[in-house]
Scaffold this motif. Structure first.
Motif, PDB file in Angstrom:
ATOM      1  N   GLY A   1       8.020   0.426  -0.010  1.00  0.00           N
ATOM      2  CA  GLY A   1       8.506   1.324  -1.110  1.00  0.00           C
ATOM      3  C   GLY A   1       6.462   1.470  -2.131  1.00  0.00           C
ATOM      4  O   GLY A   1       5.714   0.632  -1.507  1.00  0.00           O
ATOM      5  N   SER A   2       6.383   2.361  -2.926  1.00  0.00           N
ATOM      6  CA  SER A   2       5.042   2.171  -3.624  1.00  0.00           C
ATOM      7  C   SER A   2       4.894   2.245  -4.812  1.00  0.00           C
ATOM      8  O   SER A   2       6.338   2.182  -6.064  1.00  0.00           O
ATOM      9  CB  SER A   2       4.682   4.097  -2.963  1.00  0.00           C
ATOM     10  OG  SER A   2       4.294   3.946  -1.551  1.00  0.00           O
ATOM     11  N   GLY A   3       4.192   1.719  -5.330  1.00  0.00           N
ATOM     12  CA  GLY A   3       4.437   2.299  -6.638  1.00  0.00           C
ATOM     13  C   GLY A   3       3.761   3.448  -7.511  1.00  0.00           C
ATOM     14  O   GLY A   3       3.309   4.533  -6.879  1.00  0.00           O
ATOM     15  N   ARG A   4       3.241   3.117  -9.290  1.00  0.00           N
ATOM     16  CA  ARG A   4       3.520   4.681  -9.089  1.00  0.00           C
ATOM     17  C   ARG A   4       1.708   5.382  -8.962  1.00  0.00           C
ATOM     18  O   ARG A   4       2.382   6.584  -8.786  1.00  0.00           O
ATOM     19  CB  ARG A   4       2.734   4.209 -11.417  1.00  0.00           C
ATOM     20  CG  ARG A   4       2.850   5.569 -12.117  1.00  0.00           C
ATOM     21  CD  ARG A   4       3.024   4.959 -13.988  1.00  0.00           C
ATOM     22  NE  ARG A   4       1.883   4.197 -13.791  1.00  0.00           N
ATOM     23  CZ  ARG A   4       1.740   3.506 -15.314  1.00  0.00           C
ATOM     24  NH1 ARG A   4       2.548   4.071 -15.590  1.00  0.00           N
ATOM     25  NH2 ARG A   4       0.819   2.827 -15.220  1.00  0.00           N
ATOM     26  N   ASP A   5       0.903   5.192  -9.035  1.00  0.00           N
ATOM     27  CA  ASP A   5      -0.055   5.609  -8.109  1.00  0.00           C
ATOM     28  C   ASP A   5      -0.078   6.025  -6.258  1.00  0.00           C
ATOM     29  O   ASP A   5      -1.590   6.689  -6.170  1.00  0.00           O
ATOM     30  CB  ASP A   5      -1.137   4.111  -8.200  1.00  0.00           C
ATOM     31  CG  ASP A   5      -1.041   2.954  -7.306  1.00  0.00           C
ATOM     32  OD1 ASP A   5      -0.259   3.047  -6.702  1.00  0.00           O
ATOM     33  OD2 ASP A   5      -2.389   2.851  -7.109  1.00  0.00           O
ATOM     34  N   GLY A   6       1.158   5.687  -6.611  1.00  0.00           N
ATOM     35  CA  GLY A   6       1.721   6.770  -4.457  1.00  0.00           C
ATOM     36  C   GLY A   6       1.279   5.612  -3.696  1.00  0.00           C
ATOM     37  O   GLY A   6       0.743   6.025  -2.391  1.00  0.00           O
ATOM     38  N   ALA A   7       0.235   4.540  -4.077  1.00  0.00           N
ATOM     39  CA  ALA A   7      -0.182   3.668  -2.861  1.00  0.00           C
ATOM     40  C   ALA A   7       0.934   2.354  -2.576  1.00  0.00           C
ATOM     41  O   ALA A   7       1.808   1.499  -3.667  1.00  0.00           O
ATOM     42  CB  ALA A   7      -1.694   2.570  -3.228  1.00  0.00           C
TER      43      ALA A   7
END
Length: 843
Positions: A212-218
């Motif tokens: 999975g990725s965080g809100r920042d897409g990283a």
């Protein structure tokens, strides 16, 4: 990864009054110099970044068109962990029943090239689908008319509602065998599953079906690379060619981005190998070291025995060592260090011993071994802990958005490690057992002991505030995976705990500031310990001293569960690191009455996003497998993570080991350790130990060659054969000189003893002032000098140590003139003023 800072270090130690091997070691060590730092080591030169813009075959329909994936290492690979990180993704949602989740990545390994495009992997050669869950399989029912043309060859058309259209991507193994359930447009009757078969199961696969990725897409995950030894179906690293020219069979690392839903579906429930998903895959070529023998047939074989801590370094050195003129195959048997030194002391032809502690000798007896420092490494507490959904509606903003993402930092104190090692948390004891010994009666009357580490206010007070909102429950966070058997590493950890006043008080039975008390079976206070005897630490193992058992269930036929069954030992330190990477906490599974004989099953490892594992491992293993390691509170009051510079800082603060000839160690109870603010407290040197009076000149020469290589070319950091891998700091320059001197003595063999003067009654130590600069000690490698090493803060203090009886000494080679002058002065003063027995400088 350990960032390597390249500069030299020095440490001061006491100079003895007689020119023995121990005197030379201490004297040379005291003349090291500090060189200005040149900066941290650069990222691995084989790191590769790929993007969707460059590789996606249908960017217009890409679920993540801005995706960029970086693979930390792509060459010289073995079975290890590599870091896969990315940007440009989208915030993820975890899997739910019937769906694989949304906006996630799937990461796995493939071995073959696409026959139509050799710059791409062939999806039929990928290890994928072993978890057999929605969105994670190789096969699945299809809606008529929705099958892409590229999937038609793997599809069996349906005839009615009960026999739907099926697409199943076969697995073509590196052995030549094919697992297929659809052939020539027809389903194969009674076919072996393409998802779970002889080549892959949920217990053996290395695939990551959800990242999975965080809100920042990283995001970032550690990925375990498999060789042919872990997966014969992939065959990665299988030797191509023979001898020194052999290469390892390459493989692919593949990343498939998954969006909100599959084509024609409302969710992600189809295979990542189906063309509509596969066309968006990003791939990176992986180059492996060849598996198998790389040494000439008939080469001499020499045995090394002892410390596991240096195993990864020896594995790296071996292919180069045996290829040198007069080289040998050095077979390393990891075993109990104390057994190895006893064997080496008893027989000059015994395997070269690898140890961090000297041979224990009785008063008045002499240690016959010479010790050469060959490695600087240590132990770590490794962890893989992913965030859970907040357990409180009052959690601050952002906590929920980080659900399923990993914690990357952790701080631990000696008292917290003591709690983890003594089964003092409620959930560290078997479910259903009587836990009143630690104050727990039931959930309504839990007592003062925390359920686990994450709920311990002692832990929360020094760590990220996010920890208090985690729903981490169960055994996985109430104890550490530790290796069975005896080791010098266990001694080091117990000494680290005992050197701390708070940890000592806790083990003695005093409550911590929040009321938590030690499990009495592990107490060092005989009045509290139910055995009536104090737990005898420091010890060389990790006892499971509590005899507690959960009751047997006669109805189900289950036997009692004790501490070992509840939390098994790992095989060794390396296993702890690997299990942490895999997310496998060795949790006890359900009772299987159908097994023969009936037994408890093993729980499947947890995947990234849901992991909770902590282990004691060595730094070589924690770096090899790419796991996070805790920052530990050192005796100077600083939380320090294991890095090249913190290991070297610890080396600078090491002091002579009582009763040894030429050995030093990090003594957490010493004034030097208390002054070393940047020192990592579980740093440990590893020594090669042998007698110098063996009759076999060829054997002695071979052992000397090993030592010279280890402290010469073997200290150059890198991932290639022959270099020093991650998890080790280059040894201080002074150690190189000391080790080379020991190697010379071993090679020279027995020498006639020189007449000895009558033993004086006391000694006065003469110290030479450290010069402002000195040339590096030369090594046996002619290709260049050793890399400069980090300096340490908290400079070690010189000790006034008295002497042990002198050993016969052969020529010591080129020792700097000031060292010789100081030694001569020491001999003269010693002869005039007398000599006394060496006493421990610190207890």
């Amino acid at each position: 990864m350990l960032p390597r800072t390249r500069r030299r270090t020095w440490f001061a130690s006491g100079l003895t009054g007689v020119l023995t091997a121990g005197a030379v070691f201490a004297l040379v060590a005291g003349l090291g110099v500090t060189i200005a730092p040149t900066g941290a080591r650069a990222a691995d030169s084989s790191q590769v970044t790929v993007t969707a813009k460059a590789q996606d075959r249908d960017l217009a329909s890409a679920p993540m068109p801005d995706l960029a994936v970086t693979v930390s290492q792509t060459t010289d690979l073995v079975n290890q962990g590599i870091t896969v990180s990315w940007t440009g993704a989208k915030q993820s949602q975890p899997p739910v029943p019937g769906s694989g989740g949304t906006n996630f990545l799937q990461i796995f390994q493939c071995w073959g090239d696409d026959p139509t495009d050799p710059t791409r992997p062939d999806r039929t050669t990928c290890e994928y689908g072993a978890f057999n869950r929605a969105g994670q399989t190789r096969d699945g029912a299809r809606t008529p008319g929705s099958v892409a043309a590229q999937d038609q060859q793997y599809t069996a058309p349906g005839t009615n509602f009960f026999t739907p259209t099926i697409t199943a991507i076969p697995f073509r193994s590196a052995t030549g065998k094919v697992i297929a359930t659809v052939v020539d447009g027809k389903k194969v009757p009674d076919a072996v599953s393409v998802n779970v078969n002889e080549f892959q199961t949920s217990y053996t696969t290395n695939e990551i079906p959800w990242a999975g990725s965080g809100r920042d897409g990283a995001g970032s995950v550690a990925f375990e690379t498999h060789t042919a030894l872990q997966s014969i179906g992939l065959g990665c690293g299988a030797a191509v060619g023979a001898g020194a020219s052999a290469t390892g069979a390459p493989c692919w690392l593949v990343v498939v981005p998954r969006g909100v839903n599959d084509v024609g579906e409302t969710q992600n429930s189809s295979s990542g190998l189906f063309w509509d998903n596969w066309k968006h895959a990003l791939a990176v070529r992986l180059q492996f070291r060849p598996i198998g023998a790389h040494c000439a047939i008939g080469a001499a074989e020499r045995q090394l025995q002892g410390s596991e801590l240096v195993a990864n370094a020896i594995q790296s050195w071996q292919p180069t060592l045996c290829g040198q003129a007069g080289g040998a195959i050095y077979s390393h048997l990891t075993s109990v260090e104390s057994n190895a030194v006893v064997a080496a002391a008893a027989d000059p032809s015994a395997p070269l011993a690898l140890t961090s502690q000297p041979l224990p000798v009785a008063d008045g007896q002499k240690d016959p071994l010479a010790y050469a420092p060959i490695a600087l490494t240590g132990l770590s507490v490794a962890f893989a802990v992913d965030r859970t959904a907040p357990n409180s509606s009052t959690a601050p903003g952002g906590v929920a958005e980080r659900t399923n993402l990993p914690f990357t930092q952790m701080k631990l104190t000696p008292r917290l490690i003591a709690k983890l090692l003594t089964s003092s948390y409620v959930e560290s004891l078997p479910y259903g057992a009587d836990k009143t010994e630690i104050g727990y009666k039931d959930n309504a009357n839990p007592g003062s002991n925390a359920y686990n580490l994450a709920e311990d206010p002692d832990f929360r007070s020094i760590n990220d505030a996010d920890w208090q909102y985690q729903g981490l429950r169960g055994l996985v966070f109430a104890g550490l995976l530790v290796p069975q058997g005896r080791s010098d590493g266990a001694v080091a950890i117990w000494k680290y705990i005992l050197a701390d006043a708070d940890a000592r008080a806790f083990l003695n039975g005093d409550p911590d500031p929040w009321g938590m008390k030690v499990n009495p079976w592990f107490s060092t206070n005989p009045r509290i310990n139910p055995t009536g005897t104090a737990l005898g630490i420091p010890m060389d193992n990790y006892p499971k001293a509590d005899p507690i058992e959960s009751p047997a269930d006669k109805t189900e036929g289950t036997p009692p569960i004790n501490l070992v069954t509840w939390r098994p030992y790992t095989n060794d330190y390396d296993s702890g690191g690997k299990l942490t990477l895999q997310g496998d906490a060795l949790l006890l599974g359900s009772w299987d009455p159908q097994a023969s004989p009936p037994k408890f099953s093993k729980t499947v490892r947890r995947l990234p996003g849901y992991q909770a594992v902590m282990s004691v491992t060595d730094l070589g293993a924690s770096e090899r497998y790419g796991v996070h390691t805790a920052a530990l509170l050192n005796p100077a009051g600083t939380f320090v993570a294991p890095t090249t510079s913190s290991l070297t800082a610890a080396a600078a603060a090491m002091t002579p080991v009582a009763g040894s000839s030429g050995m030093v160690a990090f003594d957490p109870a010493s004034p030097q350790a208390a002054a070393a603010t940047d020192a990592y407290p579980l740093a440990m040197p590893v020594y090669a130990a042998a007698r110098t009076d063996g009759k076999d000149a060829e054997l002695r020469s071979s052992y000397a060659s090993f030592i010279r290589y280890a402290v010469g070319a073997g200290q150059r950091p890198g991932s290639a054969d022959g270099q020093l891998p991650e998890g080790y700091a280059p040894i201080p320059t002074a150690w190189v000189g000391a080790a080379t001197e020991v190697a010379d003595r071993i090679a020279a063999g027995p020498v006639a003893p020189s007449p000895q003067p009558s033993a004086p009654s006391s000694a006065t130590v003469v110290r030479a002032p450290a010069p402002a600069a000195a040339a590096p000690v030369s090594s046996s490698d002619s290709s260049g000098t050793l890399p400069p090493q980090p300096a340490a803060t908290g400079a070690a203090m010189s000790l006034s140590a008295s002497t042990t009886p002198a050993d016969p000494v052969a020529a010591t080679g080129a020792v700097v003139p000031i060292a010789l002058l100081a030694a001569v002065a020491a001999v003269i003063v010693s002869a005039l003023t007398g000599r006394r027995r060496r006493m421990p400088s610190q207890t």
